[in-house]
Design an enzyme around this catalytic site. Sequence first.
Site, mmCIF file in Angstrom:
data_model
loop_
_atom_site.group_PDB
_atom_site.id
_atom_site.type_symbol
_atom_site.label_atom_id
_atom_site.label_comp_id
_atom_site.label_asym_id
_atom_site.label_seq_id
_atom_site.Cartn_x
_atom_site.Cartn_y
_atom_site.Cartn_z
ATOM 1 N N GLY A 50 38.794 31.758 29.457
ATOM 2 C CA GLY A 50 39.340 32.361 28.251
ATOM 3 C C GLY A 50 40.473 33.302 28.608
ATOM 4 N N GLN A 55 46.333 40.252 28.133
ATOM 5 C CA GLN A 55 46.361 39.810 29.535
ATOM 6 C C GLN A 55 47.692 39.154 29.912
ATOM 7 O OE1 GLN A 55 42.333 37.691 29.209
ATOM 8 N NE2 GLN A 55 42.393 38.406 31.319
ATOM 9 N N CYS A 98 37.013 37.887 35.372
ATOM 10 C CA CYS A 98 38.158 38.062 34.478
ATOM 11 C C CYS A 98 39.435 37.840 35.273
ATOM 12 C CB CYS A 98 38.122 39.481 33.909
ATOM 13 S SG CYS A 98 39.485 39.845 32.803
ATOM 14 N N LEU A 99 40.381 37.109 34.683
ATOM 15 C CA LEU A 99 41.647 36.851 35.385
ATOM 16 C C LEU A 99 42.400 38.149 35.669
ATOM 17 C CD1 LEU A 99 42.931 33.676 33.480
ATOM 18 C CD2 LEU A 99 41.786 33.782 35.699
ATOM 19 N N HIS A 140 33.728 38.854 25.384
ATOM 20 C CA HIS A 140 34.568 39.327 26.490
ATOM 21 C C HIS A 140 36.036 39.407 26.040
ATOM 22 C CE1 HIS A 140 35.752 39.163 30.953
ATOM 23 N NE2 HIS A 140 36.894 38.933 30.331
ATOM 24 N N GLU A 141 36.504 38.360 25.340
ATOM 25 C CA GLU A 141 37.918 38.328 24.923
ATOM 26 C C GLU A 141 38.196 39.353 23.823
ATOM 27 O OE1 GLU A 141 39.643 36.882 26.973
ATOM 28 O OE2 GLU A 141 38.150 35.531 27.831
ATOM 29 N N HIS A 144 38.853 42.630 25.245
ATOM 30 C CA HIS A 144 40.243 42.783 25.708
ATOM 31 C C HIS A 144 41.151 43.287 24.583
ATOM 32 C CE1 HIS A 144 40.478 41.358 29.813
ATOM 33 N NE2 HIS A 144 39.825 40.245 29.540
HETATM 34 NI NI NI Z 1 38.929 38.851 30.854
#
Ligand code: NI
Length: 179
Positions: A50, A55, A98-99, A140-141, A144
């Site tokens: 995701g 991000q 997480c990226l 999670h998203e 963000h």
């Molecule tokens: Ni993330």
Amino acid sequence: MVSIMAVLPLVVAPDPRLKKKAQSVERVDDTIRKQMDDMLETMYAENGLGLAAPQVGISNRVIVMDIARRDEEPIIFKMANPEVIWESPELKSYEEGCLSVPEHYADVERPARIKLRYLDYENEIREIEADDVLAVCVQHEIDHLNGILFIDHLSALKRNIIARKLVKAKKAAAEPAAV
Ligand code: NI
């Protein structure tokens, strides 16, 4: 319309852009659709499950996900203004990564099931129930979009260890390589 997809540069922690609350989008128009497509392309390029707009340095409430396993057909979600409208009292723990927090993983406890409202790719309002990986991923998203990283759910001790390593990693990456 011919649209060329682009891989966008990823924002990695620590970075103030990951701490900001993102703004709602007014509607899902061609500009937002292009952003969603680019974000999905970026997510695939980085092998993520995701991705949220902050991000890639865009402060609006857009997220994309593909929750399929490697050997499955894609199960893609592109959402604007996602909102949790119900959450189960039962919690579930899941190992998250997480990226924007590369190479760190930790168990995070969240509501096991949620009901969600969002605007889809066609600017239609959708309501769905999510459990399992989708529930984890969406929460999670959405975090963000509110300036929260999964490490913010950990104990201060664990979070600080990871935070220090992230600062170090960033410094190392910024230094010119030794010849
Ligand atoms: Ni993330």
